[in-house]
Enzyme design. Structure first.
Site, PDB file in Angstrom:
ATOM      1  N   ASN A 110     -13.287 -18.382 -16.496  1.00  0.00           N
ATOM      2  CA  ASN A 110     -12.391 -19.246 -15.725  1.00  0.00           C
ATOM      3  C   ASN A 110     -12.321 -20.607 -16.398  1.00  0.00           C
ATOM      4  O   ASN A 110     -13.248 -21.017 -17.089  1.00  0.00           O
ATOM      5  CB  ASN A 110     -12.924 -19.406 -14.291  1.00  0.00           C
ATOM      6  CG  ASN A 110     -12.002 -20.250 -13.415  1.00  0.00           C
ATOM      7  OD1 ASN A 110     -10.777 -20.104 -13.471  1.00  0.00           O
ATOM      8  ND2 ASN A 110     -12.573 -21.142 -12.617  1.00  0.00           N
ATOM      9  N   HIS A 112     -11.717 -24.725 -15.464  1.00  0.00           N
ATOM     10  CA  HIS A 112     -11.760 -25.635 -14.319  1.00  0.00           C
ATOM     11  C   HIS A 112     -11.545 -27.072 -14.819  1.00  0.00           C
ATOM     12  O   HIS A 112     -12.125 -27.459 -15.832  1.00  0.00           O
ATOM     13  CB  HIS A 112     -13.110 -25.516 -13.601  1.00  0.00           C
ATOM     14  CG  HIS A 112     -13.198 -26.377 -12.392  1.00  0.00           C
ATOM     15  ND1 HIS A 112     -12.553 -26.067 -11.209  1.00  0.00           N
ATOM     16  CD2 HIS A 112     -13.821 -27.564 -12.190  1.00  0.00           C
ATOM     17  CE1 HIS A 112     -12.788 -27.029 -10.328  1.00  0.00           C
ATOM     18  NE2 HIS A 112     -13.559 -27.948 -10.890  1.00  0.00           N
ATOM     19  N   SER A 139     -13.745 -27.457 -18.224  1.00  0.00           N
ATOM     20  CA  SER A 139     -14.863 -26.536 -18.475  1.00  0.00           C
ATOM     21  C   SER A 139     -14.361 -25.105 -18.449  1.00  0.00           C
ATOM     22  O   SER A 139     -13.603 -24.730 -17.548  1.00  0.00           O
ATOM     23  CB  SER A 139     -15.933 -26.661 -17.380  1.00  0.00           C
ATOM     24  OG  SER A 139     -16.405 -27.975 -17.253  1.00  0.00           O
ATOM     25  N   ASP A 148     -16.790 -21.920  -8.898  1.00  0.00           N
ATOM     26  CA  ASP A 148     -16.984 -22.715 -10.121  1.00  0.00           C
ATOM     27  C   ASP A 148     -18.462 -22.954 -10.422  1.00  0.00           C
ATOM     28  O   ASP A 148     -18.839 -24.020 -10.932  1.00  0.00           O
ATOM     29  CB  ASP A 148     -16.228 -24.055 -10.019  1.00  0.00           C
ATOM     30  CG  ASP A 148     -14.757 -23.860  -9.710  1.00  0.00           C
ATOM     31  OD1 ASP A 148     -14.133 -22.960 -10.306  1.00  0.00           O
ATOM     32  OD2 ASP A 148     -14.223 -24.577  -8.841  1.00  0.00           O
TER      33      ASP A 148
HETATM   34  C1  GRF Z   1      -5.445 -25.921 -14.115  1.00  0.00           C
HETATM   35  O1  GRF Z   1      -5.804 -27.283 -13.996  1.00  0.00           O
HETATM   36  C2  GRF Z   1      -6.653 -25.060 -13.921  1.00  0.00           C
HETATM   37  O2  GRF Z   1      -7.798 -25.593 -14.470  1.00  0.00           O
HETATM   38  C3  GRF Z   1      -6.742 -25.013 -12.431  1.00  0.00           C
HETATM   39  O3  GRF Z   1      -5.399 -24.894 -11.999  1.00  0.00           O
HETATM   40  C4  GRF Z   1      -4.559 -25.470 -12.964  1.00  0.00           C
HETATM   41  C5  GRF Z   1      -3.609 -24.382 -13.364  1.00  0.00           C
HETATM   42  O4  GRF Z   1      -2.712 -24.774 -14.296  1.00  0.00           O
HETATM   43  N1  GRF Z   1      -7.618 -23.976 -11.989  1.00  0.00           N
HETATM   44  P1  GRF Z   1      -1.796 -23.746 -15.051  1.00  0.00           P
HETATM   45  O5  GRF Z   1      -1.255 -22.749 -14.014  1.00  0.00           O
HETATM   46  O6  GRF Z   1      -2.605 -23.075 -16.100  1.00  0.00           O
HETATM   47  O7  GRF Z   1      -0.699 -24.591 -15.613  1.00  0.00           O
END
Ligand code: GRF
Length: 217
Positions: A110, A112, A139, A148
């Site tokens: 994932n 984050h 991360s 997370d």
């Molecule tokens: C990103 O900031 C990701 O880290 C978080 O949600 C956002 C998604 O952005 N979990 P995208 O859909 O990849 O543009």
């Protein structure tokens, strides 16, 4: 590279991280290919990005299943249909259960938007601003049942400026996400980082580490 590892990507939204992975996978020497993209939202723009790249897509809406277990089983079945070895969550806004994770043991990643373990959960960038952090970042971590909480693989840092509005910090971190995720996925599928029962193990050479602090927003 003919023997690329098949990866499934789970999304819920705009899919800029998916796009970063699509772009990385387009390089012949990148060790992964995206075999299928699954969204829990039918209107996620990420689906369009996948279709534009000729990648198979699937929509799994939780409300169309009688339980979280059945919803997750449908996703697992789709991923296995596409012979996926690794799963990358890219803006996928649902927690996964032990049952899902056990279908891809220690092979779910994932991204984050914070330097974990700081600011897990929703609104990580807002949390960083509100707490007065002067550095934040992105991360990539192995996914466990928590929110997370899995072992961190790689991080990239960016400054938080006193003049930042939420959108400024979000876009600065997002740019860093797009650098860190393809790198961490490469390490994972190449076996350069592994999650073992005793913790995370790296087999990296110095050249594998780019500078992941961006001091010039
Ligand atoms: C990103 O900031 C990701 O880290 C978080 O949600 C956002 C998604 O952005 N979990 P995208 O859909 O990849 O543009």
């Amino acid at each position: 590279m003919s023997n690329k590892v098949a990866v499934g990507v789970l999304v819920s939204g705009g899919g800029t991280n998916l796009q970063a992975l699509i772009d990385a996978c387009a390089h012949p020497d990148y060790p992964a290919k995206i075999a299928v993209v699954i969204s829990n939202k039918p209107d996620a723009y990420a689906l369009t990005r996948a279709q534009n790249a000729g990648i198979a897509t699937s929509v799994c809406r939780p409300r169309e299943y009688s339980s979280k277990g059945h919803f997750e089983q449908a996703m697992v079945a789709t991923l296995l249909d596409h012979q996926v070895g690794w799963v990358a969550l890219a803006g996928f806004m649902r927690l996964l259960s032990t049952e899902f994770l056990s279908a891809f043991p220690k092979q779910v990643l994932n991204i984050h938007p914070s330097l974990l373990p700081a600011y897990p959960g929703l609104h990580a960038q807002r949390q960083a601003l509100e707490r007065g952090a002067r550095i934040s970042g992105a991360s990539v971590h192995f996914v466990d049942e928590g929110c997370d909480t899995g072992s961190v693989i790689a991080q990239g840092a960016v400054p938080v400026l006193p003049t930042d509005h939420l959108e400024d910090l979000q876009s600065r971190i997002l740019k860093m996400e797009h650098r860190v995720y393809p790198m961490a996925l490469r390490w994972a599928v190449e076996g350069k980082v592994k999650l073992t029962d005793t913790g995370i193990v790296y087999q990296l050479s110095p050249g594998d580490f780019p500078s992941l602090f961006d001091p010039n927003p």
